[in-house]
Enzyme design. Structure first.
Site, PDB file in Angstrom:
ATOM      1  N   LYS A 244      22.398 -29.164  78.966  1.00 61.60           N
ATOM      2  CA  LYS A 244      21.066 -28.722  78.977  1.00 61.60           C
ATOM      3  C   LYS A 244      20.976 -30.142  79.829  1.00 61.60           C
ATOM      4  CE  LYS A 244      21.098 -24.302  78.388  1.00 61.60           C
ATOM      5  NZ  LYS A 244      20.727 -23.376  77.097  1.00 61.60           N
TER       6      LYS A 244
ATOM      7  N   TRP B 203      16.579 -17.243  71.877  1.00 65.97           N
ATOM      8  CA  TRP B 203      17.437 -18.057  71.075  1.00 65.97           C
ATOM      9  C   TRP B 203      17.532 -18.009  69.742  1.00 65.97           C
ATOM     10  CZ3 TRP B 203      21.489 -18.018  73.308  1.00 65.97           C
ATOM     11  CH2 TRP B 203      21.490 -18.467  75.048  1.00 65.97           C
TER      12      TRP B 203
ATOM     13  N   ASP C 185      17.430 -26.236  67.419  1.00 63.91           N
ATOM     14  CA  ASP C 185      17.974 -25.729  67.687  1.00 63.91           C
ATOM     15  C   ASP C 185      17.631 -26.943  69.101  1.00 63.91           C
ATOM     16  OD1 ASP C 185      19.955 -25.105  70.178  1.00 63.91           O
ATOM     17  OD2 ASP C 185      19.341 -23.196  69.798  1.00 63.91           O
TER      18      ASP C 185
HETATM   19  C1  LIG Z   1      21.437 -22.282  76.325  1.00 63.56           C
HETATM   20  C2  LIG Z   1      20.947 -22.402  74.755  1.00 63.56           C
HETATM   21  C3  LIG Z   1      21.621 -22.403  73.838  1.00 63.56           C
HETATM   22  C4  LIG Z   1      23.071 -21.183  74.115  1.00 63.56           C
HETATM   23  O1  LIG Z   1      23.601 -22.449  73.911  1.00 63.56           O
HETATM   24  P1  LIG Z   1      25.662 -21.914  74.312  1.00 63.56           P
HETATM   25  O2  LIG Z   1      26.039 -23.411  74.430  1.00 63.56           O
HETATM   26  O3  LIG Z   1      25.691 -21.414  75.440  1.00 63.56           O
HETATM   27  O4  LIG Z   1      25.870 -21.435  73.150  1.00 63.56           O
HETATM   28  C5  LIG Z   1      21.343 -22.163  72.548  1.00 63.56           C
HETATM   29  N1  LIG Z   1      20.143 -22.142  72.407  1.00 63.56           N
HETATM   30  C6  LIG Z   1      19.181 -22.156  73.691  1.00 63.56           C
HETATM   31  C7  LIG Z   1      17.743 -23.620  72.715  1.00 63.56           C
HETATM   32  C8  LIG Z   1      19.449 -22.715  74.047  1.00 63.56           C
HETATM   33  O5  LIG Z   1      18.757 -23.434  74.985  1.00 63.56           O
END
Ligand SMILES: *Cc1c(COP(=O)(O)O)cnc(C)c1O
Length: 358
Positions: free
Chosen positions: A194, A101, A170
């Site tokens: 998540k 990511w 993030d």
């Molecule tokens: C799932 C995830 C993403 C992507 O998220 P989207 O909402 O599908 O764009 C980005 N960063 C992390 C750490 C993730 O777990």
């Protein structure tokens, strides 16, 4: 029958939340309609939206000089939104690469700004580069990192102390899993699917002094200033996802808040790692101090048994355990909605599988 769903995302939601949503589906609080059918500008939805924000602020203890935005576009949208809001084309940003990511965030930021990769854990991305070794720029617009790498299962169990620039995180797969000190961050962002609620909602928590600096070409739906000014309702927000997130936040408060969730999450993860470490059949490759509480990847000593493992696990009511297609093996995601009983069931299944097949 409900299964134990170890999906990395969209992930399991608390059963109680789904039951409440079911009960309120056709007639929310006597309005005679579903939340899905309501105007986002009406009194009913505004009360839902305000309550969700108040509960989030309470749970995370968000200081008053931060705005909470309920946006769309996912964390991926913010990979562009963050540089567009916080930089000009000639700025430099520091970004730390700890895995899949981080890499995506870095690649997208490069479209907008000069990126200094301040630290890179290097293949196979199973550790965190010591903060003392990060090559931070003196004039960076921000420092970006990924507190939990959902695919690699690598997690920061501390907040890096970067005095040079606002810290941007993030938190898609770790937000609400334990208490955090929001005041240490410039921006926190997370896709909801998540640990917050359904897909479609993206949470941004941003310090006020970082708002109102978006580049003129920033699409308005990504513009923190425009969204903050309009209560995240510059356009139609993801109303139903916002509502369900609100129910999850109330559920978290009933569980005792993030202090309590942190203890449970740590205990769940430690139990699974202990089972892996005490076996010669299962293996987790991540450095012990960087092991994620949320996503636990593991491999079998006989990868030819992967398929059988997944099939038999499914029969035992344990689903979505396949590792990410880029790494293979298994991955158990243990977000807030996964109860300890799910981990216990997985650990017993793993022991039995090893005994009979290992
Ligand atoms: C799932 C995830 C993403 C992507 O998220 P989207 O909402 O599908 O764009 C980005 N960063 C992390 C750490 C993730 O777990």
């Amino acid at each position: 029958m409900r299964v134990f769903n170890f999906s990395p995302g969209p992930a399991a939601l608390p059963t109680e939340v789904l039951e409440q949503a079911r009960d309120e589906m056709l007639d929310w609080h006597g309005t005679g309609m579903s939340v899905m059918e309501m105007s986002h500008r009406g009194k009913a939805f505004l009360s839902i939206a305000e309550q969700a924000e108040a509960d989030l602020r309470e749970l995370l203890n968000v200081p008053s000089n931060y705005k909470v935005l309920f946006l769309q576009g996912g964390a991926t949208g913010q990979f562009a939104g963050i540089p567009l809001n916080l930089t000009s084309p000639d700025s430099v940003v520091d970004m730390v690469n700890t895995g899949s990511w981080s890499k995506k965030a870095i690649a997208q930021a490069k479209s907008y700004v000069k990126v200094n990769v301040a630290a890179d854990a290097g293949d196979p991305y199973t550790s965190i580069p010591p903060v003392a070794d990060w090559k931070l720029s003196p004039d960076a617009a921000y420092v970006h990192y990924t507190p939990n790498e959902t695919i690699g299962g690598v997690e920061f169990h501390f907040v890096p102390d970067v005095k040079t620039a606002p810290l941007v995180a993030d938190m898609s797969s770790t937000i609400l899993s334990r208490p955090i000190d929001v005041s240490k961050f410039g921006v926190i962002y997370a896709g909801a699917q998540k640990n917050i609620g359904p897909a479609g909602l993206t949470l941004v928590i941003v310090r006020e002094d970082l708002i109102g600096r978006a580049r003129p070409e920033t699409p308005s739906f990504l513009d923190f200033g425009a969204m903050a000014k309009n209560g995240s309702m510059l356009n139609t927000p993801p109303t139903y996802a916002w509502y369900i997130a609100g129910l999850v936040l109330q559920w978290l408060k009933r569980q005792g808040g993030l202090e309590a969730m942190g203890k449970i999450n740590q205990a769940k993860a430690e139990k699974l790692y202990a089972a892996i470490d005490s076996s010669s059949f299962y293996k987790n490759p991540v450095a012990k101090d960087a092991r994620s509480w949320m996503n636990v990847p593991f491999t079998l000593a006989k990868p030819e048994l992967d398929k059988t493992f997944l099939e038999e696990a499914k029969k035992a009511g344990l689903v979505t355990l396949a590792g990410h297609r880029s790494v293979g093996g298994m991955r158990a995601s243990l977000y807030n909605a996964m109860p300890m009983e799910g981990v216990d069931a997985l650990v017993s299944f793993m022991k039995e599988f090893e005994r009979t097949r290992g």
